[in-house]
Design a protein around this motif. Structure first.
Motif, mmCIF file in Angstrom:
data_model
loop_
_atom_site.group_PDB
_atom_site.id
_atom_site.type_symbol
_atom_site.label_atom_id
_atom_site.label_comp_id
_atom_site.label_asym_id
_atom_site.label_seq_id
_atom_site.Cartn_x
_atom_site.Cartn_y
_atom_site.Cartn_z
ATOM 1 N N TRP A 1 -18.897 56.372 33.733
ATOM 2 C CA TRP A 1 -18.511 56.056 32.351
ATOM 3 C C TRP A 1 -18.741 54.573 32.067
ATOM 4 C CZ3 TRP A 1 -15.348 52.882 29.564
ATOM 5 C CH2 TRP A 1 -15.033 53.268 28.254
ATOM 6 N N LEU A 2 -18.361 53.716 33.018
ATOM 7 C CA LEU A 2 -18.556 52.281 32.835
ATOM 8 C C LEU A 2 -20.043 51.935 32.749
ATOM 9 C CD1 LEU A 2 -17.482 49.395 32.680
ATOM 10 C CD2 LEU A 2 -17.397 49.367 35.185
ATOM 11 N N ARG A 3 -20.862 52.580 33.568
ATOM 12 C CA ARG A 3 -22.300 52.301 33.523
ATOM 13 C C ARG A 3 -22.870 52.671 32.157
ATOM 14 N NH1 ARG A 3 -24.432 54.836 39.174
ATOM 15 N NH2 ARG A 3 -26.428 53.932 38.540
ATOM 16 N N GLN A 4 -22.351 53.736 31.560
ATOM 17 C CA GLN A 4 -22.788 54.106 30.210
ATOM 18 C C GLN A 4 -22.506 53.011 29.198
ATOM 19 O OE1 GLN A 4 -22.508 58.974 29.756
ATOM 20 N NE2 GLN A 4 -20.887 57.709 28.930
ATOM 21 N N GLU A 5 -21.399 52.303 29.384
ATOM 22 C CA GLU A 5 -21.021 51.253 28.442
ATOM 23 C C GLU A 5 -22.050 50.127 28.409
ATOM 24 O OE1 GLU A 5 -17.885 51.062 26.338
ATOM 25 O OE2 GLU A 5 -18.668 53.082 26.679
ATOM 26 N N PHE A 6 -22.839 50.009 29.449
ATOM 27 C CA PHE A 6 -23.860 48.965 29.502
ATOM 28 C C PHE A 6 -25.213 49.454 28.992
ATOM 29 C CE2 PHE A 6 -20.660 46.902 31.998
ATOM 30 C CZ PHE A 6 -20.882 45.550 31.796
ATOM 31 N N TYR A 7 -25.267 50.677 28.445
ATOM 32 C CA TYR A 7 -26.488 51.073 27.746
ATOM 33 C C TYR A 7 -26.697 50.136 26.565
ATOM 34 C CZ TYR A 7 -26.432 55.510 30.354
ATOM 35 O OH TYR A 7 -26.443 56.467 31.340
ATOM 36 N N ASP A 8 -25.598 49.733 25.936
ATOM 37 C CA ASP A 8 -25.605 48.641 24.965
ATOM 38 C C ASP A 8 -25.208 47.400 25.748
ATOM 39 O OD1 ASP A 8 -25.227 46.757 22.988
ATOM 40 O OD2 ASP A 8 -23.463 47.727 22.107
ATOM 41 N N VAL A 9 -26.196 46.709 26.304
ATOM 42 C CA VAL A 9 -25.922 45.644 27.267
ATOM 43 C C VAL A 9 -25.059 44.543 26.652
ATOM 44 C CG1 VAL A 9 -26.937 43.992 28.861
ATOM 45 C CG2 VAL A 9 -28.110 46.127 28.399
ATOM 46 N N ASP A 10 -25.376 44.162 25.431
ATOM 47 C CA ASP A 10 -24.632 43.077 24.794
ATOM 48 C C ASP A 10 -23.158 43.458 24.642
ATOM 49 O OD1 ASP A 10 -24.396 40.560 23.655
ATOM 50 O OD2 ASP A 10 -24.709 41.299 21.627
ATOM 51 N N GLY B 1 -18.075 42.423 31.156
ATOM 52 C CA GLY B 1 -18.842 41.507 32.001
ATOM 53 C C GLY B 1 -17.991 40.663 32.930
ATOM 54 N N GLU B 2 -16.997 40.001 32.395
ATOM 55 C CA GLU B 2 -16.184 39.105 33.223
ATOM 56 C C GLU B 2 -15.417 39.877 34.294
ATOM 57 O OE1 GLU B 2 -13.710 36.539 30.941
ATOM 58 O OE2 GLU B 2 -15.386 35.494 29.978
ATOM 59 N N LEU B 3 -14.948 41.080 33.960
ATOM 60 C CA LEU B 3 -14.224 41.882 34.948
ATOM 61 C C LEU B 3 -15.140 42.289 36.097
ATOM 62 C CD1 LEU B 3 -12.099 44.190 32.596
ATOM 63 C CD2 LEU B 3 -11.250 42.329 34.044
ATOM 64 N N VAL B 4 -16.362 42.696 35.764
ATOM 65 C CA VAL B 4 -17.319 43.069 36.807
ATOM 66 C C VAL B 4 -17.634 41.867 37.691
ATOM 67 C CG1 VAL B 4 -19.701 43.821 37.249
ATOM 68 C CG2 VAL B 4 -18.339 44.960 35.475
ATOM 69 N N LEU B 5 -17.878 40.715 37.078
ATOM 70 C CA LEU B 5 -18.213 39.517 37.851
ATOM 71 C C LEU B 5 -17.043 39.051 38.699
ATOM 72 C CD1 LEU B 5 -20.334 37.484 35.277
ATOM 73 C CD2 LEU B 5 -21.121 38.996 37.099
#
Length: 205
Positions: free
Chosen positions: A84-93, A100-104
Motif C-alpha cells: 500500500w505504501l509503495r502505491q502511494e509513491f506512484y505519485d512521487v511528489d 518521505g521523511e519517515l522512510v528516510l
C-alpha cells in the motif's frame, strides 16, 4: 523507533481512507476494495483483515518473549501494508511529501545501527533523498524496509504447498513450518478497527 512510526502512520492513513469512503457510502474495504498483493491476507473479509492487522501490529511494536507463529496470513499482511505504501509513491511528489521523511528516518536508523547490507550503504546511487522524484529509488527503499521484516515471501508459494498436502518433507527442508499455510480460522475481534486505530495513532501522532 522509526520503523514503528512508519508502520503505524501507514496503518492509520489506510484506516482514515477507509473511513472516509464509508462516510460517502462506498464501503468497499481497505484500498477501496482494489487488490494490492497475491496472498491469503487479500482474500480475508474486511473485519478479518483488521483483526489480523491488530495482531501483527502488536507483535511488531510490542516485543514479547513469545512472538506469534509466522503464518502465510500474517506475513502477507505485512507485505500488503508495505505494498500500500509503495502505491502511494506512484505519485512521487505526493508520496515524498507525506512519507518521505519517515522512510528516510528508517534508512538512517539502520545505518546508525550498523546495517552492513550493500543496499543500506548511504553512498548507493539508488537510495533516495528528500527532493528525489525517482519512483524506483523510493520503491527500492520501501521494498528493502519490508524485506528486513519478512526476509522472504514464503506465502507466495501457497499454490505449491496447499495446506494438508503430502509435501511436508520438502517444506521442512525449506524451513517452512508445517502449519504455515493453514487457512485463517475466521476469528474476528470486536471493534478491531478502532482498537488498531487507537494503538497506531498513539505512535504515529
Amino acid at each position: 523507533p522509526p520503523e514503528a512510526k512508519l508502520w503505524c502512520s501507514v496503518i492509520a492513513t489506510m484506516i482514515d481512507f477507509h473511513r472516509m469512503s464509508t462516510e460517502f457510502g462506498h464501503d468497499e474495504g481497505l484500498n477501496y476494495g482494489e487488490p494490492i498483493i497475491q496472498g491469503p491476507f487479500e482474500r480475508l473479509s474486511t473485519a478479518e483483515k483488521y483483526t489480523v492487522l491488530e495482531q501483527v501490529t502488536k507483535a511488531l511494536i510490542e516485543p514479547t518473549p513469545m512472538p506469534p507463529k509466522q503464518t502465510a496470513v500474517n506475513e502477507s499482511a505485512i507485505y500488503y501494508v508495505f505494498g500500500w505504501l509503495r502505491q502511494e509513491f506512484y505519485d512521487v511528489d505526493g508520496g515524498e511529501d507525506v512519507w518521505g521523511e519517515l522512510v528516510l528516518d528508517v534508512l538512517d536508523s539502520v545505518r546508525e545501527g550498523g546495517g552492513d547490507d550493500e543496499e543500506w550503504d548511504e553512498e548507493d546511487d539508488y537510495m533516495p533523498t528528500m527532493g528525489c522524484l525517482d519512483e524506483y529509488k523510493w520503491d527500492s527503499a520501501i521494498e528493502g524496509i519490508c524485506d528486513r521484516i519478512l526476509w522472504d515471501c514464503d506465502f507466495e508459494m501457497e499454490d505449491i504447498f496447499p495446506y494438508g498436502a503430502a509435501n511436508l518433507e520438502l517444506m521442512a527442508i525449506m524451513g517452512i513450518d508445517s502449519e504455515y499455510f493453514r487457512p485463517y480460522d475466521g476469528h474476528v475481534y470486536p471493534n478491531a478497527q478502532q482498537k488498531l486505530y487507537t494503538m497506531v495513532r498513539m505512535i504515529s501522532g
